[in-house]
Design an enzyme around this catalytic site. Structure first.
Site, PDB file in Angstrom:
ATOM      1  CG  ASP A  79     -20.659  55.934-111.047  1.00  0.00           C
ATOM      2  OD1 ASP A  79     -21.330  55.041-110.487  1.00  0.00           O
ATOM      3  OD2 ASP A  79     -20.588  57.098-110.614  1.00  0.00           O
ATOM      4  CB  ILE A  80     -22.716  50.749-114.550  1.00  0.00           C
ATOM      5  CG1 ILE A  80     -22.186  49.607-113.674  1.00  0.00           C
ATOM      6  CG2 ILE A  80     -21.713  51.061-115.669  1.00  0.00           C
ATOM      7  CD1 ILE A  80     -22.072  48.274-114.368  1.00  0.00           C
ATOM      8  CE  LYS A  81     -24.057  55.862-108.072  1.00  0.00           C
ATOM      9  NZ  LYS A  81     -23.214  56.562-109.055  1.00  0.00           N
ATOM     10  NE  ARG A  82     -26.618  48.866-115.945  1.00  0.00           N
ATOM     11  CZ  ARG A  82     -26.461  50.088-116.428  1.00  0.00           C
ATOM     12  NH1 ARG A  82     -26.425  51.105-115.596  1.00  0.00           N
ATOM     13  NH2 ARG A  82     -26.339  50.313-117.716  1.00  0.00           N
TER      14      ARG A  82
END
Length: 308
Positions: free
Chosen positions: A103-106
């Site tokens: 879950d990095i939401k880049r």
């Protein structure tokens, strides 16, 4: 990788993912004390406590679940030691044959987006050799810079047979400030969902695309609409439990085949021992409380799906 995720969901009969989003306030005192005795009250001490806490939860739940979702921000706050704990957590979960959703939401453009994609899902070239940076199986991506920000991730996923979950309608209360805006007669989240479905058409697994979507459990009616907009898209559903979502809210996220969605719970599982419902387990048995919370979540969602 979407095929593996579906296979594991079928095997466990558990369309759920445990969010490994640790805060020091969640970690039992005995784990913190041991880590601080070895490393001091330092970033290294905090990272060790996080790692040992995660390991306990993974050991207690890995036979029940198909996947985990570590949220990288909870590790980044402890700097480089925190990122090392993140990497150890990813590697340990993969050693248990769990699917790991980073879950990095880049979300950026061009070479920057490509570098994020390589760092988390691909391999970086170093001279004559190549290395996986973090090595997750899926990553979450913010699409609001458009196709330029998403396509580099898709290219890496094609090479590595990995997957994405793209933010479409998020579970937070203020998400509607932008995501619900009406554009040409339809809310923005529908336009984003339609685009995710288009990207996914060219990148199919056996049954579903490896280009998935994130749609919050706190908006079940919107989930119902988006399920129709994205019939072959696997939906990652945050917001269960601590954020108010429950099994009965989630049936519209699934297709008639009982697949098509995977539901996340983070602190509702990893900090279960702090809830009145599981208080009898106590701090020392925190992982056993997490295991029971997983069982209860599976029962809740399975019951809702069976009764729809």
């Amino acid at each position: 990788m979407i095929n593996k995720l579906i296979t594991k969901i079928r095997k466990t009969n558990a369309p759920i993912v445990v969010g490994l989003d640790p805060m020091l306030s969640y970690i039992p005192r005995h784990i913190q004390d041991k880590a601080f005795a070895e490393y001091g009250e330092t970033l290294e001490g905090a990272a060790e406590a996080i790692w040992q806490y995660n390991k306990g939860i993974v050991d207690a739940t890995c036979d029940l679940i198909p996947a985990v979702k570590p949220q990288i921000a909870m590790y980044e706050q402890f700097g480089i030691p925190g990122l090392m704990a993140y990497k150890k957590t990813v590697d340990y979960c993969k050693s248990k044959d769990l699917v790991v959703i980073g879950d990095i939401k880049r979300g950026d453009i061009g070479s920057t987006s490509a570098a994020y994609a390589v760092g988390h899902l691909g391999k970086v070239q170093v001279g004559s050799k190549s290395y996986a940076g973090f090595g997750e199986d899926f990553a979450t991506v913010n699409p609001y810079l458009g196709s330029d920000g998403v396509k580099p991730f898709i290219e890496v996923c094609k090479e590595e047979k990995k997957g994405l979950f793209i933010l479409v309608k998020t579970s937070n209360p203020s998400s509607g400030e932008f995501q619900d805006r009406i554009i040409d007669g339809r809310p923005l989240y529908e336009w984003v969902g339609e685009k995710v479905a288009q990207w996914g058409e060219d990148h199919m697994g056996d049954e579903y695309s490896y280009i998935g979507a994130v749609v919050g459990a706190t908006y079940p009616e919107m989930g119902k609409i988006l399920r129709k907009v994205m019939p072959k898209t696997f939906i990652l559903v945050p917001g269960y439990g601590a954020q108010g979502g429950k099994g009965a809210d989630l049936v519209h996220f699934f297709n008639e085949d009982g697949l098509g969605a995977i539901v996340n719970s983070s602190r509702g599982i990893i900090a279960a021992y702090k809830q009145e419902k599981y208080a009898s387990f106590g701090e020392l048995a925190y992982a056993d409380a997490s295991r029971q919370a997983v069982k209860n979540m599976i029962e809740d969602i399975s019951g809702a799906l069976n009764n729809r």
